[in-house]
Design an enzyme around this catalytic site. Sequence first.
Site, mmCIF file in Angstrom:
data_model
loop_
_atom_site.group_PDB
_atom_site.id
_atom_site.type_symbol
_atom_site.label_atom_id
_atom_site.label_comp_id
_atom_site.label_asym_id
_atom_site.label_seq_id
_atom_site.Cartn_x
_atom_site.Cartn_y
_atom_site.Cartn_z
ATOM 1 N N THR A 47 9.891 9.627 -11.167
ATOM 2 C CA THR A 47 10.158 9.320 -9.753
ATOM 3 C C THR A 47 9.483 8.015 -9.329
ATOM 4 O O THR A 47 10.099 7.172 -8.681
ATOM 5 C CB THR A 47 9.681 10.494 -8.859
ATOM 6 O OG1 THR A 47 10.390 11.660 -9.246
ATOM 7 C CG2 THR A 47 9.908 10.201 -7.384
ATOM 8 N N LYS A 84 0.868 3.737 -2.162
ATOM 9 C CA LYS A 84 0.179 4.953 -2.655
ATOM 10 C C LYS A 84 1.150 5.885 -3.375
ATOM 11 O O LYS A 84 1.367 7.024 -2.959
ATOM 12 C CB LYS A 84 -0.505 5.718 -1.514
ATOM 13 C CG LYS A 84 -1.630 4.944 -0.851
ATOM 14 C CD LYS A 84 -2.368 5.808 0.158
ATOM 15 C CE LYS A 84 -3.428 5.047 0.904
ATOM 16 N NZ LYS A 84 -2.897 4.076 1.893
ATOM 17 N N ASP A 126 0.848 -1.206 0.000
ATOM 18 C CA ASP A 126 0.000 0.000 0.000
ATOM 19 C C ASP A 126 0.882 1.255 0.000
ATOM 20 O O ASP A 126 0.817 2.066 0.916
ATOM 21 C CB ASP A 126 -0.908 -0.069 1.230
ATOM 22 C CG ASP A 126 -1.927 1.052 1.308
ATOM 23 O OD1 ASP A 126 -2.031 1.820 0.344
ATOM 24 O OD2 ASP A 126 -2.601 1.137 2.350
#
Length: 276
Positions: A102, A95, A93
């Site tokens: 990047t 995100k 996770d």
Amino acid sequence: MSSKSQLTYTARASKHPNPLVKKLFEIAEAKKTNVTVSADVSTTKELLELADRLGPHIAVIKTHIDILSDFSEETTNGLKALAAKHNFLIFEDRKFIDIGNTVQKQYHGGVLRISEWAHIINCSVLPGEGIVEALAQTAAAADFPYGSERGLLILAEMTSKGSLATGQYTTSSVDYARKYKNFVMGFVSTRSLGEIESAVSSASDEEDFVVFTTGVNLSSKGDKLGQQYQTPESAIGRGADFIIAGRGIYAAADPVEAAKRYQKEAWEAYLARVQG
Ligand code: S5P
């Protein structure tokens, strides 16, 4: 709710073009579980113990690998071994939320080497379409020693109070999912998003995005920092295919008993949904 929500995981697996989604549905059906545990613990020992004890009751383990105080290759090797032992997928996770150049470096490489061990990742589309394109490129170009399937969930909505992931942001999440559907498995959202009209292309009959719904807890309505909860039954009723529960399971007095309870409630809600 999406028309696919009425179908069984087996029926959806048999038609799904994405091998990772197929595998996910097959795991759910084989183990009779649509539970993802959010294992937000802070040491490798706790994480691996939890994964081993809860393994039989979950379809997916969700990690925040950067909150571990002692992350090393032992962490990811242990997770991979337990995923094979208990037949579950690993969802990091992370995100991702940055420019394409990047996020490619954050996904593939760095100290965490997420692409090498996480079957599923997620991203916010706040930076625009490029983030999805960049992550999809990296997944397609890499040669993974550990399983070949990789997938992305778009964080289309959030459970926290006052979330700004609404309206145009959510609609664009659906647009990008449709545009990159080979890599995008579905959404982290509080409901099925299949009916949202997309500017990119309209929903096709074959479209079958997977909905993961977080903010699920049987004994609490929220926390002091804005988290808002619903029950497994309510989440599945709103179109979740997989529920994600963290503290409701790992912080319970007996996490295995808690996992079984969430498994039972969410599975029964799924059965009720597909039986119409
Ligand atoms: O909207 C969201 C999206 C996510 S991925 N709301 C969330 O709470 N999450 C994550 O789900 C959050 O980062 C945490 O890992 C988990 C919820 O944990 P719980 O302890 O509140 O169940």
